[in-house]
Scaffold this motif. Structure first.
Motif, PDB file in Angstrom:
ATOM      1  N   THR A  31     -47.783 -14.842 -33.149  1.00 12.90           N
ATOM      2  CA  THR A  31     -48.198 -14.312 -31.845  1.00 12.90           C
ATOM      3  C   THR A  31     -47.014 -14.243 -30.903  1.00 12.90           C
ATOM      4  OG1 THR A  31     -48.833 -16.538 -31.205  1.00 12.90           O
ATOM      5  CG2 THR A  31     -50.600 -15.097 -31.925  1.00 12.90           C
ATOM      6  N   VAL A  32     -47.352 -14.048 -29.626  1.00 10.94           N
ATOM      7  CA  VAL A  32     -46.321 -13.986 -28.597  1.00 10.94           C
ATOM      8  C   VAL A  32     -46.502 -15.209 -27.723  1.00 10.94           C
ATOM      9  CG1 VAL A  32     -45.482 -12.672 -26.615  1.00 10.94           C
ATOM     10  CG2 VAL A  32     -46.324 -11.477 -28.645  1.00 10.94           C
ATOM     11  N   ASN A  33     -45.377 -15.849 -27.380  1.00  9.54           N
ATOM     12  CA  ASN A  33     -45.416 -17.028 -26.536  1.00  9.54           C
ATOM     13  C   ASN A  33     -46.133 -16.719 -25.223  1.00  9.54           C
ATOM     14  OD1 ASN A  33     -44.738 -19.700 -26.288  1.00  9.54           O
ATOM     15  ND2 ASN A  33     -42.860 -19.286 -25.154  1.00  9.54           N
ATOM     16  N   PHE A  90     -51.587 -16.926 -45.925  1.00 11.92           N
ATOM     17  CA  PHE A  90     -52.555 -16.170 -45.131  1.00 11.92           C
ATOM     18  C   PHE A  90     -51.928 -15.913 -43.761  1.00 11.92           C
ATOM     19  CE2 PHE A  90     -56.280 -15.016 -42.907  1.00 11.92           C
ATOM     20  CZ  PHE A  90     -57.340 -14.843 -43.792  1.00 11.92           C
ATOM     21  N   LEU A  91     -51.552 -14.670 -43.514  1.00 11.84           N
ATOM     22  CA  LEU A  91     -50.875 -14.343 -42.257  1.00 11.84           C
ATOM     23  C   LEU A  91     -51.840 -13.679 -41.272  1.00 11.84           C
ATOM     24  CD1 LEU A  91     -48.161 -13.921 -40.601  1.00 11.84           C
ATOM     25  CD2 LEU A  91     -48.069 -11.660 -41.693  1.00 11.84           C
ATOM     26  N   VAL A  92     -51.870 -14.194 -40.059  1.00  8.23           N
ATOM     27  CA  VAL A  92     -52.607 -13.532 -38.987  1.00  8.23           C
ATOM     28  C   VAL A  92     -51.552 -12.883 -38.096  1.00  8.23           C
ATOM     29  CG1 VAL A  92     -54.199 -13.832 -37.056  1.00  8.23           C
ATOM     30  CG2 VAL A  92     -54.444 -15.260 -39.109  1.00  8.23           C
ATOM     31  N   ALA A  93     -51.393 -11.567 -38.235  1.00  5.10           N
ATOM     32  CA  ALA A  93     -50.304 -10.871 -37.548  1.00  5.10           C
ATOM     33  C   ALA A  93     -50.789 -10.298 -36.224  1.00  5.10           C
ATOM     34  CB  ALA A  93     -49.747  -9.766 -38.444  1.00  5.10           C
ATOM     35  N   MET A  94     -50.401 -10.924 -35.142  1.00  7.09           N
ATOM     36  CA  MET A  94     -50.828 -10.486 -33.814  1.00  7.09           C
ATOM     37  C   MET A  94     -49.664  -9.919 -33.010  1.00  7.09           C
ATOM     38  SD  MET A  94     -54.056 -11.200 -33.766  1.00  7.09           S
ATOM     39  CE  MET A  94     -54.647 -11.275 -32.065  1.00  7.09           C
ATOM     40  N   ASN A  95     -48.440 -10.159 -33.463  1.00  4.83           N
ATOM     41  CA  ASN A  95     -47.272  -9.807 -32.658  1.00  4.83           C
ATOM     42  C   ASN A  95     -46.593  -8.558 -33.198  1.00  4.83           C
ATOM     43  OD1 ASN A  95     -44.974  -9.684 -31.157  1.00  4.83           O
ATOM     44  ND2 ASN A  95     -44.164 -11.674 -31.789  1.00  4.83           N
ATOM     45  N   LEU A 113     -54.002 -10.473 -42.072  1.00  7.45           N
ATOM     46  CA  LEU A 113     -55.049 -10.062 -41.140  1.00  7.45           C
ATOM     47  C   LEU A 113     -54.289  -9.470 -39.961  1.00  7.45           C
ATOM     48  CD1 LEU A 113     -58.166 -10.787 -41.014  1.00  7.45           C
ATOM     49  CD2 LEU A 113     -57.508 -12.608 -39.462  1.00  7.45           C
ATOM     50  N   TYR A 114     -54.501  -8.184 -39.660  1.00  6.02           N
ATOM     51  CA  TYR A 114     -53.665  -7.627 -38.589  1.00  6.02           C
ATOM     52  C   TYR A 114     -54.473  -6.842 -37.579  1.00  6.02           C
ATOM     53  CZ  TYR A 114     -53.890  -3.177 -41.145  1.00  6.02           C
ATOM     54  OH  TYR A 114     -54.318  -2.048 -41.766  1.00  6.02           O
TER      55      TYR A 114
END
Lengths: 613, 348
Positions: A31-33, A90-95, A113-114
């Motif tokens: 994610t983003v800080n 398992f990657l949760v890609a939010m950024n 998961l994006y």
């Protein structure tokens, strides 16, 4: 090609054709800080924990308030391994900034998961992709636009819960705990999680092997970070004066301590049994510790590398004038400013010998949150019994990450104030010599300012002094004093916590590790045996000076690997200073210093390579 | 032949029954004629006359000639000669550990205004209960005569070097930052320094006294603005300082037209007979302004520049329990098993 079509062979259970992977994988949330993902990640961590599965969480964050990339890794391990796992399953890609690189660096078979607009599905063919239209889902559950950025994170919690078979009642429980004092926020977040879950039920077909099943390995356990554990430990150790200067990653130790002290250390008179002062810099923080220690308080500060450098002069004073004090070093990556939010064991050598002239300092080295708690009491007792500054060498990984632990045990050892003479003692003795070695352990008797006896006072000075603390430049006085200090350090060798012989089965190869390396070593020992047929013994250091057990361990092994989280093999160098020359040739080094918590795989590979296997 | 032996002269005693001898220290190793020795004498007299139990006093110092001087007075008080420029933090720690101590800090102009300016500033800001004395000679003595940051512009070293940088006025700084009793005196002005020190003992908060204290070896020559001769010729007292301790008869008249009368915490009286019309030592802004004017006019102004007996000090603000933190018993500093159980429950 649409991402959802990249499915591997579908199995009869409606998931992938691969063997199910239960309770043994890692999830990474990119994610983003400043986006508020920390709450969502904690909820995921707690949910798995509440389901009885051993779990650990590592926050890899930038030195920044908002806007830079952050990764949070959660590892579930039925074996109880809680070190960082190098491979992400398992990657949760939010950024959007890092999404492509994050996906490219995954190993084949991982899940992504994006966020739908990132359009990552076509990047690789050997991964399982799930695309989530977060913005559409969040708009339905969160009418207030400005909150959506924060609530969005809870949507992936719901999706992940569905995909991994997490129990939604546990998710709700974790959310309610996270937002304990904020009912509205709890409801909003719970609704978001449910919306994510419902979306997954309606729109996603499970095509990966990862799953969580209930176990009973976390019953009665707690989750806490090392700095909070240390704070609690210091409160129960009876600390009275705390001085500090904010520095990552130690600030949260004192901030948590402030909360605890306000809650539990205000007397029935409504007054504090402590003083906590935010100093103007680390020089002042340690100066106050020294002043308070001299005047009889249990005093402490917490800092990190740059603070340690600044404290050097005062620590030398504390050593030479012989004043108790406890200094928590939550080590981060140096040199200089280095990487303030990354972990390391880079201060070992500089702390052991901190300050000019001949100085040596006692260090306690916790590996766990439990030891952060228990070593607080040990450190204060040692500081007062030895009349010297004592360091507790934690690190960012231990201090700022959440760890699963057994509940802490109440300190059984009473508070020891060391050799302090009262006015009655002085009356009986007819005086005292501050730096005289009366008992043969190198530790003299001291008096506290304010002791109401005409013979109580002594003149504490950082300049040369004799047994009566008088100013002296006489060669014999100087040598006597320095030799006594050396004797005191030898006494410390018998008083500090002994190492833990984790594995001692008469193998030819020994490993010595310390601090947070323990968790990776715990796992690496199994890997070495299982994968490479290498049997190793393992000793975990818990303190400096090294006790006789350390020397014995080295003596009994043909080769001894010292695992350091620094470039220069600092603990190995420190051991060399202590060992007879015929033993130093046995020492081999495993080093890890990229700022990330050490992982088992890196140790296993390094030792196997040196063993030619 | 029967005779009565002549009675031995009894030493004079203070209200505690202690003689001035009980306030003495070791033999000084400073130069003969050093201003610091005179200050030590004034400290001895002040604590003796005020009847302070020497064991209640903690002497603190940094590094330098000035910082050695606590060895030369009050040997019955604990003392800590710490590191250069950092005595304020040590003193702060000591006061937190035991707020019943009377902290007496002795520093120099190098120890305070150069290496120690950071800690000095924050000490003043906290209004820690302490008497902070700067033995100010404008020069580094122990390292043989370099300028310090309080040297005046145009002041000349023995080697002929002229100081071109402006001095730091520690009194102005102290007032601006929050110290509540700020004065300047001269080691050769026995009466004034004596009264200021006695009043300092009665004050609860930071007392900052800058005492011009000539260095006979390195800064007492023609061209120095911190020499005995210069001070004798130029000292301009702002007031005539008198102090009446609470335990003495304080019913002495004073004239509000010519004197400012300050009642201290313990009821003692600081009486400042005005030598300048309308100077109000409780007005912070005026005090700073007056000091600026003194600089412009190259006056060696002395006296009590500022006093505030109302402002809470740092120890008050921390709301510490009455028993010194240093001596709190285990049962008051280690919470119960129940508390630990409560903390654990929150983390489950």
């Amino acid at each position: 090609m649409a991402s959802t079509d990249v499915a591997l062979h579908e199995g009869t259970d409606g998931s992938s054709g691969r063997e199910p992977v239960v309770n043994d994988f890692s999830i990474q949330v990119a994610t983003v800080n400043g986006s508020g993902s920390q709450s969502a990640n904690t909820v995921l961590l707690r949910t798995i924990f509440q389901m009885g599965v051993p779990v650990s969480g590592k926050n890899l964050f930038p030195s920044n308030i908002a806007g830079l990339p952050t990764w949070y890794t959660i590892r579930a391990s039925k074996h109880g391994y809680i070190a960082r796992k190098k491979e992400i399953d398992f990657l949760v890609a939010m950024n959007p900034e890092t999404a492509r690189e994050d996906v490219v660096s995954l190993e084949a078979g991982a899940v992504v998961l994006y966020d739908e607009p990132l359009n990552l599905g076509s990047l690789r063919e050997d991964l399982t992709f799930y695309s989530i239209p977060y913005d559409k889902i969040v708009a339905q559950v969160c009418p207030e636009a400005k909150l959506r950025k924060l609530v969005k994170n809870m949507i992936y919690v719901g999706v992940v819960a569905r995909l991994l078979d997490l129990d939604m009642t546990e998710v709700e429980k974790a959310i309610r705990k996270q937002f304990a004092r904020k009912q509205k926020a709890a409801d909003l977040n719970w609704n978001a999680a449910k919306a994510g879950y419902d979306y997954a039920v309606a729109s996603l077909r499970k095509r990966d092997p990862f799953r969580v099943e209930r176990m009973n390995k976390t019953a009665g356990k707690i989750i806490v970070d090392g700095n909070s554990a240390a704070a609690m430990g210091c409160m129960f150790a009876g600390v009275t004066v705390v001085t500090w200067y904010p520095i990552t990653p130690s600030s949260s130790l004192v901030e948590t301590l402030i909360d605890y002290m306000k809650a539990y250390r205000i007397g029935p008179d409504g007054k504090a049994t402590f003083a906590i002062v935010q100093a103007e810099d680390e020089l002042a923080a340690i100066g106050m510790v020294i002043g308070a220690g001299w005047a009889g308080a249990r005093s402490m500060t917490a800092t990190a590398g740059p603070g340690i450098s600044l404290m050097a002069e005062f620590v030398g004073l504390g050593y030479y004038v012989e004043i108790p004090g406890v200094i928590w070093d939550i080590q981060r990556v140096g040199p200089s400013t280095g990487m303030p939010t990354r972990t390391s064991q880079g201060d070992i050598l500089s702390v052991a010998l901190l300050s000019h002239g001949d100085t040596k300092h006692v260090m306690l080295i916790p590996s766990s949150v439990g030891e952060c708690f228990s070593m607080a009491s040990e450190a204060f007792n040692l500081a007062e019994q030895l009349q010297t500054p004592v360091f507790v060498m934690s690190d960012l990984d231990l201090g700022m990450n959440n760890w699963m632990s057994d509940p802490f045990e109440y300190p059984e050892e009473p508070i020891h104030r060391g050799k302090v003479l009262s006015k009655e003692d002085l009356e009986r003795l007819g005086g005292f010599a501050r730096y005289k070695d009366v008992d043969g352990d190198g530790v003299g008797y001291r008096t506290l300012p304010g002791t109401e006896h005409p013979l109580a006072a002594y003149f504490a000075r950082g300049s040369g002094h004799n047994e009566r603390s008088g100013y002296s430049e006489r060669p014999d006085d100087y040598v006597n004093n320095m030799d006594r200090l050396a004797r005191k350090f030898e006494f410390a060798r018998t008083a500090v916590p002994k190492p833990e012989a984790v594995a001692d089965n008469g193998n030819a190869i020994g490993i010595i590790g310390y601090g947070t390396s323990h968790w990776a070593l715990d796992e690496s020992l199994d890997q070495l045996k299982r994968e490479r047929g290498i049997d190793c013994d393992y000793l975990r250091l818990r303190a400096y000076p090294f006790t006789t057990e350390v020397h014995e361990f080295i003596k009994c092994h043909d080769r001894v690997y010292i695992v350091d989280q620094n470039r220069d093999a600092q603990m190995l160098q420190l051991l060399k200073l202590d060992l007879p020359t015929e033993e130093t040739g046995k020492l081999r080094s495993v080093r890890h210093y990229n700022g990330l918590p050490i992982d088992a795989r890196s140790i296993t590979d390094a030792i196997a390579a040196q063993e030619g296997k | 032949m029967a005779s009565t032996p002549a009675p031995q002269p009894q030493p004079k005693m203070n209200r505690l029954g202690l003689a001035v001898l009980d306030y003495r220290g070791g033999k000084t190793t400073l130069c003969a004629g050093c201003g610091h020795n005179a200050i030590s004498e004034r400290i001895i007299d002040a604590f003796y006359e005020m009847g302070v139990q020497p064991e209640r006093v903690a002497k603190l110092s940094g590094i330098g000639c000035s910082s050695k001087s606590p060895a030369y007075f009050m040997s019955r008080s604990h003392s800590f000669n710490s590191v250069h420029g950092r005595m304020p933090s040590v003193a702060t720690g000591a006061v937190l550990a035991n707020q019943r101590l009377i902290a007496l800090g002795v520093s120099g102009d190098g120890d305070t205004a150069s290496i120690g300016i950071g800690q000095f500033i924050h000490l003043m800001r906290r209004n820690l209960p302490i008497i902070y004395i700067i033995e100010d000679n404008g020069v580094y003595g122990l390292t043989k005569g370099q300028f310090s940051a309080t040297a005046d512009v145009g002041s000349k070293l023995k080697t002929g070097v002229i100081n071109e940088l402006p001095p730091i006025d520690t009194c102005s700084l102290a007032i601006e930052l929050g110290a509540t009793f700020v004065a300047r005196s001269f080691s050769g002005d026995k009466r004034q320094l004596h009264s200021i020190l006695k009043a300092a003992i009665a004050h609860r908060g930071t007392v900052m006294v800058d005492v011009i204290s000539p260095c006979v070896t390195f800064n007492d020559h023609e061209g120095s603005t911190k020499s005995y001769k210069y001070m004798k010729d130029h000292e301009e007292p702002l007031q005539d300082v008198n102090f009446v301790p609470a335990f003495e008869d304080i019913a002495v008249d004073y004239d509000p037209g010519t004197s400012v009368n300050i009642t201290m915490h313990d009821g003692s009286q600081l009486r400042l007979r005005k030598l300048e019309e309308d100077y109000d030592p409780t007005n912070r802004i005026e005090a700073v302004k007056r000091l600026s004017l003194a600089h412009e006019a190259e006056e060696a102004l002395t006296g009590v520049f500022y006093i505030n007996t109302e402002k809470p000090n740092f120890a008050d603000m921390l709301n510490m329990t009455d028993v010194p933190l240093a001596t709190l018993p285990e049962e008051r500093v280690r919470p119960s098993r129940k508390v630990l159980e409560e903390c654990m429950e929150e983390l489950r």
